[in-house]
Design a protein around this motif. Sequence first.
Motif, PDB file in Angstrom:
ATOM      1  N   ILE A   7       0.778  -1.176   0.030  1.00 46.69           N
ATOM      2  CA  ILE A   7      -0.040  -0.058   0.017  1.00 46.69           C
ATOM      3  C   ILE A   7       1.016   1.291   0.068  1.00 46.69           C
ATOM      4  CG2 ILE A   7      -1.702   1.220   1.252  1.00 46.69           C
ATOM      5  CD1 ILE A   7      -3.102  -1.201   2.374  1.00 46.69           C
ATOM      6  N   ILE A   8       2.017   0.994   0.798  1.00 48.05           N
ATOM      7  CA  ILE A   8       3.042   2.403   0.824  1.00 48.05           C
ATOM      8  C   ILE A   8       3.528   2.715  -0.395  1.00 48.05           C
ATOM      9  CG2 ILE A   8       4.790   3.341   1.905  1.00 48.05           C
ATOM     10  CD1 ILE A   8       4.109   1.673   4.685  1.00 48.05           C
ATOM     11  N   LYS A   9       4.003   1.424  -1.210  1.00 53.70           N
ATOM     12  CA  LYS A   9       4.605   1.554  -2.298  1.00 53.70           C
ATOM     13  C   LYS A   9       3.727   2.226  -3.294  1.00 53.70           C
ATOM     14  CE  LYS A   9       7.880  -2.621  -1.659  1.00 53.70           C
ATOM     15  NZ  LYS A   9       7.973  -4.050  -2.220  1.00 53.70           N
ATOM     16  N   LEU A  12       3.107   6.056  -2.863  1.00 56.56           N
ATOM     17  CA  LEU A  12       4.442   6.636  -3.705  1.00 56.56           C
ATOM     18  C   LEU A  12       4.288   6.784  -5.023  1.00 56.56           C
ATOM     19  CD1 LEU A  12       7.138   5.496  -1.424  1.00 56.56           C
ATOM     20  CD2 LEU A  12       6.222   7.675  -1.437  1.00 56.56           C
ATOM     21  N   ILE A  13       3.746   5.487  -5.739  1.00 59.79           N
ATOM     22  CA  ILE A  13       3.664   5.509  -7.190  1.00 59.79           C
ATOM     23  C   ILE A  13       2.481   6.289  -7.710  1.00 59.79           C
ATOM     24  CG2 ILE A  13       3.089   3.955  -9.075  1.00 59.79           C
ATOM     25  CD1 ILE A  13       4.317   1.646  -7.465  1.00 59.79           C
ATOM     26  N   GLY A  14       1.501   6.503  -6.989  1.00 60.44           N
ATOM     27  CA  GLY A  14       0.509   7.302  -7.237  1.00 60.44           C
ATOM     28  C   GLY A  14       0.732   8.743  -7.020  1.00 60.44           C
ATOM     29  N   SER A  51      -4.056 -12.648  -9.229  1.00 61.90           N
ATOM     30  CA  SER A  51      -3.376 -11.515  -9.757  1.00 61.90           C
ATOM     31  C   SER A  51      -4.189 -10.323  -9.086  1.00 61.90           C
ATOM     32  CB  SER A  51      -3.977 -11.190 -11.323  1.00 61.90           C
ATOM     33  OG  SER A  51      -3.280 -12.423 -12.190  1.00 61.90           O
ATOM     34  N   ILE A  52      -5.600 -10.416  -8.769  1.00 61.28           N
ATOM     35  CA  ILE A  52      -6.302  -9.513  -7.968  1.00 61.28           C
ATOM     36  C   ILE A  52      -5.628  -9.323  -6.704  1.00 61.28           C
ATOM     37  CG2 ILE A  52      -8.311  -8.823  -6.925  1.00 61.28           C
ATOM     38  CD1 ILE A  52      -9.881 -10.052  -9.203  1.00 61.28           C
ATOM     39  N   PRO A  57      -3.576  -4.323  -2.937  1.00 63.09           N
ATOM     40  CA  PRO A  57      -2.765  -3.372  -2.150  1.00 63.09           C
ATOM     41  C   PRO A  57      -2.062  -2.182  -2.915  1.00 63.09           C
ATOM     42  CG  PRO A  57      -1.606  -5.316  -2.138  1.00 63.09           C
ATOM     43  CD  PRO A  57      -2.803  -5.684  -2.865  1.00 63.09           C
ATOM     44  N   LEU A  58      -1.416  -2.664  -3.990  1.00 59.50           N
ATOM     45  CA  LEU A  58      -0.826  -1.538  -4.740  1.00 59.50           C
ATOM     46  C   LEU A  58      -1.888  -0.585  -5.593  1.00 59.50           C
ATOM     47  CD1 LEU A  58       1.851  -3.916  -6.711  1.00 59.50           C
ATOM     48  CD2 LEU A  58       2.634  -2.099  -5.105  1.00 59.50           C
TER      49      LEU A  58
END
Length: 295
Positions: A7-9, A12-14, A51-52, A57-58
Amino acid sequence: MNFLFDIIKGMLIGVANIIPGVSGGTMMVSMGVYEKIIGVVNNLFKDIKKSILTILPLGMGMLLGVAVFSFIIPWCLDVYPLPTCLCFIGLIMGGVPAILKPAKESLHKEGKSISLPHIIAFVIFFALAVGMAAMNDVQSTSANFDLNVGFMIGIFLVGVVAAATMVIPGVSGSLVLMILGYYEGIMSSISGFISAVFAFDWAQIFYYVGVLAPFGIGVIAGIFAVAKLIEFLFDKFPSITYAGILGLIIASPIAIIIKMGHNNINILTAIIGVVLLVAGAWFTYWFGEKTEGME
């Protein structure tokens, strides 16, 4: 714990995807999830449940990052451009070791050393990233956001183009939106939609859904299309593909500085910026080491 880290990663990507000049694809690489995301997208229907669970979380983090920071980032870039940009440069540069390792491994597997094709790929994509950022005067006036069929088709196509560039490391999707004249409209639509939801303003909610839904569908379509291409390149030309990606990533700090505003720059903001640069680089490197092997 791995769910929380993802989720944290994703956050940051968002956030990276909404800053002109900053590449969401580069942040994916820096966070060590680039090939994972590409693989999930390309194999989504082979094992839907897995896959889901992998992408959930990402995806949650990306949506959360965009939703929350669509209010914060424009303000930071306007009031404190230097510290904000240096922070993201640090976050990106801290992930360079994460891409160098598989790049070296790909050379070893191919039994090759760095050659002219690798140098050409690096230089071409380095120049591409810097050249796009240098297009300061190319942005047209902001696009008309009146809801009609033509607009919805147009915003869908813009979503496809934006997603394609968001997925490619070193290329800023938000910068492309800015060049096309859609950046301010999309950003205000995201923040406006969130505000309308909290205010229970149904007229505004339906308007922003009319803007964001076709754009979002276009983003999904673009991601699937480009993911297939990237998987092909990694499969057929891995070391040259890594060389091109490295060119894009190394060019990212230059592209970010080119697009940075120049207000409120003084000794204090410069010192704060350098501290954030170092802290960002350390965080990305530490975070990558800590989460390595947890997938």
